[in-house]
Design a protein around this motif. Structure first.
Motif, PDB file in Angstrom:
ATOM      1  N   THR A   3      49.893   3.736  36.303  1.00  0.00           N
ATOM      2  CA  THR A   3      50.542   4.723  35.741  1.00  0.00           C
ATOM      3  C   THR A   3      51.769   4.685  34.326  1.00  0.00           C
ATOM      4  O   THR A   3      51.009   4.149  34.171  1.00  0.00           O
ATOM      5  CB  THR A   3      52.311   4.126  36.773  1.00  0.00           C
ATOM      6  OG1 THR A   3      51.908   2.682  36.757  1.00  0.00           O
ATOM      7  CG2 THR A   3      51.675   3.976  38.565  1.00  0.00           C
ATOM      8  N   LYS A   4      52.111   5.913  34.774  1.00  0.00           N
ATOM      9  CA  LYS A   4      52.937   6.139  33.688  1.00  0.00           C
ATOM     10  C   LYS A   4      53.965   4.668  33.204  1.00  0.00           C
ATOM     11  O   LYS A   4      53.828   4.657  32.263  1.00  0.00           O
ATOM     12  CB  LYS A   4      53.765   7.053  33.785  1.00  0.00           C
ATOM     13  CG  LYS A   4      53.338   8.308  33.390  1.00  0.00           C
ATOM     14  CD  LYS A   4      54.041   9.598  33.629  1.00  0.00           C
ATOM     15  CE  LYS A   4      54.116  11.033  32.908  1.00  0.00           C
ATOM     16  NZ  LYS A   4      54.967  12.270  33.161  1.00  0.00           N
ATOM     17  N   LYS A   5      54.233   4.025  33.958  1.00  0.00           N
ATOM     18  CA  LYS A   5      55.170   3.427  34.083  1.00  0.00           C
ATOM     19  C   LYS A   5      54.460   2.028  33.296  1.00  0.00           C
ATOM     20  O   LYS A   5      54.674   0.691  32.543  1.00  0.00           O
ATOM     21  CB  LYS A   5      55.551   2.362  35.064  1.00  0.00           C
ATOM     22  CG  LYS A   5      56.563   1.745  34.908  1.00  0.00           C
ATOM     23  CD  LYS A   5      57.932   1.146  36.125  1.00  0.00           C
ATOM     24  CE  LYS A   5      59.014   0.004  35.540  1.00  0.00           C
ATOM     25  NZ  LYS A   5      58.497  -0.805  36.884  1.00  0.00           N
ATOM     26  N   ARG A 134      50.393  13.271  26.575  1.00  0.00           N
ATOM     27  CA  ARG A 134      51.021  12.991  26.087  1.00  0.00           C
ATOM     28  C   ARG A 134      51.761  12.217  26.838  1.00  0.00           C
ATOM     29  O   ARG A 134      52.538  13.132  28.250  1.00  0.00           O
ATOM     30  CB  ARG A 134      52.159  13.722  25.249  1.00  0.00           C
ATOM     31  CG  ARG A 134      53.222  13.635  24.836  1.00  0.00           C
ATOM     32  CD  ARG A 134      54.256  14.253  23.790  1.00  0.00           C
ATOM     33  NE  ARG A 134      55.293  12.935  23.846  1.00  0.00           N
ATOM     34  CZ  ARG A 134      56.922  13.691  24.756  1.00  0.00           C
ATOM     35  NH1 ARG A 134      56.421  14.433  25.097  1.00  0.00           N
ATOM     36  NH2 ARG A 134      57.731  12.674  24.064  1.00  0.00           N
ATOM     37  N   LEU A 135      51.802  10.762  26.310  1.00  0.00           N
ATOM     38  CA  LEU A 135      52.648   9.797  27.631  1.00  0.00           C
ATOM     39  C   LEU A 135      53.739   9.612  26.778  1.00  0.00           C
ATOM     40  O   LEU A 135      54.087   8.716  25.774  1.00  0.00           O
ATOM     41  CB  LEU A 135      52.203   8.911  27.681  1.00  0.00           C
ATOM     42  CG  LEU A 135      53.244   7.695  28.576  1.00  0.00           C
ATOM     43  CD1 LEU A 135      53.440   8.409  29.862  1.00  0.00           C
ATOM     44  CD2 LEU A 135      52.790   6.673  28.781  1.00  0.00           C
ATOM     45  N   GLY A 136      55.259  10.687  26.681  1.00  0.00           N
ATOM     46  CA  GLY A 136      56.505   9.910  26.026  1.00  0.00           C
ATOM     47  C   GLY A 136      56.865   8.289  26.884  1.00  0.00           C
ATOM     48  O   GLY A 136      56.953   7.511  27.130  1.00  0.00           O
ATOM     49  N   PHE A 137      58.621   8.922  26.538  1.00  0.00           N
ATOM     50  CA  PHE A 137      59.313   7.323  26.839  1.00  0.00           C
ATOM     51  C   PHE A 137      60.616   7.382  28.019  1.00  0.00           C
ATOM     52  O   PHE A 137      61.185   7.141  28.157  1.00  0.00           O
ATOM     53  CB  PHE A 137      60.480   7.043  25.517  1.00  0.00           C
ATOM     54  CG  PHE A 137      59.693   7.050  24.583  1.00  0.00           C
ATOM     55  CD1 PHE A 137      59.030   5.682  23.503  1.00  0.00           C
ATOM     56  CD2 PHE A 137      59.501   7.976  22.746  1.00  0.00           C
ATOM     57  CE1 PHE A 137      58.901   5.320  22.879  1.00  0.00           C
ATOM     58  CE2 PHE A 137      58.932   7.863  21.797  1.00  0.00           C
ATOM     59  CZ  PHE A 137      58.400   6.350  22.064  1.00  0.00           C
ATOM     60  N   GLY A 138      60.199   8.462  28.958  1.00  0.00           N
ATOM     61  CA  GLY A 138      60.720   8.617  29.933  1.00  0.00           C
ATOM     62  C   GLY A 138      61.536   9.743  30.307  1.00  0.00           C
ATOM     63  O   GLY A 138      62.048   9.735  31.558  1.00  0.00           O
ATOM     64  N   GLY A 139      62.302  10.091  29.040  1.00  0.00           N
ATOM     65  CA  GLY A 139      62.833  11.088  29.154  1.00  0.00           C
ATOM     66  C   GLY A 139      63.121  12.501  29.634  1.00  0.00           C
ATOM     67  O   GLY A 139      63.961  13.348  30.043  1.00  0.00           O
ATOM     68  N   GLY A 140      62.051  13.307  29.464  1.00  0.00           N
ATOM     69  CA  GLY A 140      61.997  14.393  29.689  1.00  0.00           C
ATOM     70  C   GLY A 140      61.858  15.264  28.962  1.00  0.00           C
ATOM     71  O   GLY A 140      62.330  16.562  28.734  1.00  0.00           O
TER      72      GLY A 140
HETATM   73  N1  ATP Z   1      61.097  20.998  31.999  1.00  0.00           N
HETATM   74  C1  ATP Z   1      61.269  19.650  32.839  1.00  0.00           C
HETATM   75  N2  ATP Z   1      62.397  19.872  33.637  1.00  0.00           N
HETATM   76  C2  ATP Z   1      63.032  19.618  34.867  1.00  0.00           C
HETATM   77  N3  ATP Z   1      62.609  18.073  34.636  1.00  0.00           N
HETATM   78  C3  ATP Z   1      62.044  17.568  33.987  1.00  0.00           C
HETATM   79  C4  ATP Z   1      61.143  18.089  33.133  1.00  0.00           C
HETATM   80  N4  ATP Z   1      60.194  17.893  32.807  1.00  0.00           N
HETATM   81  C5  ATP Z   1      60.500  16.239  32.658  1.00  0.00           C
HETATM   82  N5  ATP Z   1      61.096  16.331  33.702  1.00  0.00           N
HETATM   83  C6  ATP Z   1      61.692  15.377  34.721  1.00  0.00           C
HETATM   84  O1  ATP Z   1      61.816  14.343  33.467  1.00  0.00           O
HETATM   85  C7  ATP Z   1      60.987  13.110  33.812  1.00  0.00           C
HETATM   86  C8  ATP Z   1      60.959  12.178  32.719  1.00  0.00           C
HETATM   87  O2  ATP Z   1      59.566  12.819  32.149  1.00  0.00           O
HETATM   88  P1  ATP Z   1      58.158  12.277  31.838  1.00  0.00           P
HETATM   89  O3  ATP Z   1      57.491  11.046  32.528  1.00  0.00           O
HETATM   90  O4  ATP Z   1      57.173  13.282  31.678  1.00  0.00           O
HETATM   91  O5  ATP Z   1      58.336  11.660  30.642  1.00  0.00           O
HETATM   92  P2  ATP Z   1      58.337  11.638  28.917  1.00  0.00           P
HETATM   93  O6  ATP Z   1      57.166  12.894  28.472  1.00  0.00           O
HETATM   94  O7  ATP Z   1      57.712  10.148  28.822  1.00  0.00           O
HETATM   95  O8  ATP Z   1      59.587  12.381  27.879  1.00  0.00           O
HETATM   96  P3  ATP Z   1      60.309  12.205  26.360  1.00  0.00           P
HETATM   97  O9  ATP Z   1      59.425  13.451  25.869  1.00  0.00           O
HETATM   98  O10 ATP Z   1      61.789  11.994  26.733  1.00  0.00           O
HETATM   99  O11 ATP Z   1      59.315  11.044  25.654  1.00  0.00           O
HETATM  100  C9  ATP Z   1      60.791  13.664  35.070  1.00  0.00           C
HETATM  101  O12 ATP Z   1      61.268  12.883  36.116  1.00  0.00           O
HETATM  102  C10 ATP Z   1      60.223  14.983  35.040  1.00  0.00           C
HETATM  103  O13 ATP Z   1      60.643  15.554  36.680  1.00  0.00           O
END
Ligand code: ATP
Ligand code: MG
Length: 186
Positions: A3-5, A134-140
């Motif tokens: 998983t991503k985690k 890409r896998l980021g830090f989890g904030g989206g």
């Molecule tokens: N465009 C979007 N609109 C609404 N929610 C989003 C969007 N993009 C990401 N999210 C939400 O943000 C949360 C984290 O997404 P994800 O696991 O992809 O983080 P990430 O890409 O690792 O983070 P970051 O870009 O901050 O490093 C998920 O719950 C996702 O549903």
């Protein structure tokens, strides 16, 4: 399937175990590939984050950009809205410590920048694959931000950060180019 985690946890451990010397040499090789690219040379306004720990060093890149007369813009995160705003920095003294050890621009001393003016985004992240996933830090944060702008995107990856397959969800944005110490992967 991991998983991503799982990958975030594993990658944090791997990054911690890289020696300072390797980190420095790899960062230098990656920076050399980036600054000699046409994308870098043609971009006058570059967005990047200030590196933490064993992320590819961006302090040297920021200094190079300043010396070359480019505008350096860095994000400030709003953790409630999960949105970023970008501010121009002209000195490291304009940074302050934010949450998660982030070095963020001081909004009083830095002008805010219209994101449409950004020409190149150096996107941070923990892991990448050759397709640009890409896998980021989890904030989206970047998945919300990138669809709104037209700029090209580049991620900088230490060798262990390039993995065969990054699991993605529909909201995940692909990165246009990934640079590792060996050069551009895509
Ligand atoms: N465009 C979007 N609109 C609404 N929610 C989003 C969007 N993009 C990401 N999210 C939400 O943000 C949360 C984290 O997404 P994800 O696991 O992809 O983080 P990430 O890409 O690792 O983070 P970051 O870009 O901050 O490093 C998920 O719950 C996702 O549903
Ligand atoms: Mg994502």
């Amino acid at each position: 399937m991991l998983t991503k985690k799982d990958i975030r946890n594993e990658m944090s451990r791997k990054l911690d175990s890289i020696s300072a010397e390797k980190w420095k040499n790899w960062s230098k090789e990656i920076a050399d590939h980036l600054v000699s690219s046409s994308l870098w040379k043609e971009s006058g306004v570059i967005a990047l984050t200030v590196s933490r720990g064993k992320e590819v060093d961006t302090y040297c890149l920021i200094e190079t950009a300043w010396k070359q007369g480019k505008k350096v813009v860095v994000p400030r995160a709003d953790f409630k809205q999960k949105r970023m705003s970008f501010f121009e920095i002209t000195s490291f003294n304009q940074l302050e410590e934010g949450p998660y050890n982030l070095k963020e621009p001081n909004v009083e001393s830095c002008p805010s920048i219209d994101p449409q003016k950004i020409e190149l985004v150096i996107v941070p992240g923990l892991a990448f694959d050759k397709n640009g996933s890409r896998l980021g830090f989890g904030g989206g944060f970047y998945d919300r931000f990138l669809p709104k702008i037209k700029a090209q995107t580049i991620a900088l990856a230490l060798p262990c950060q390039v993995i065969p397959f990054v699991p993605t969800e529909p909201h995940d944005c692909l990165i246009d180019h990934i640079i590792s110490p060996a050069g551009f992967l895509s």
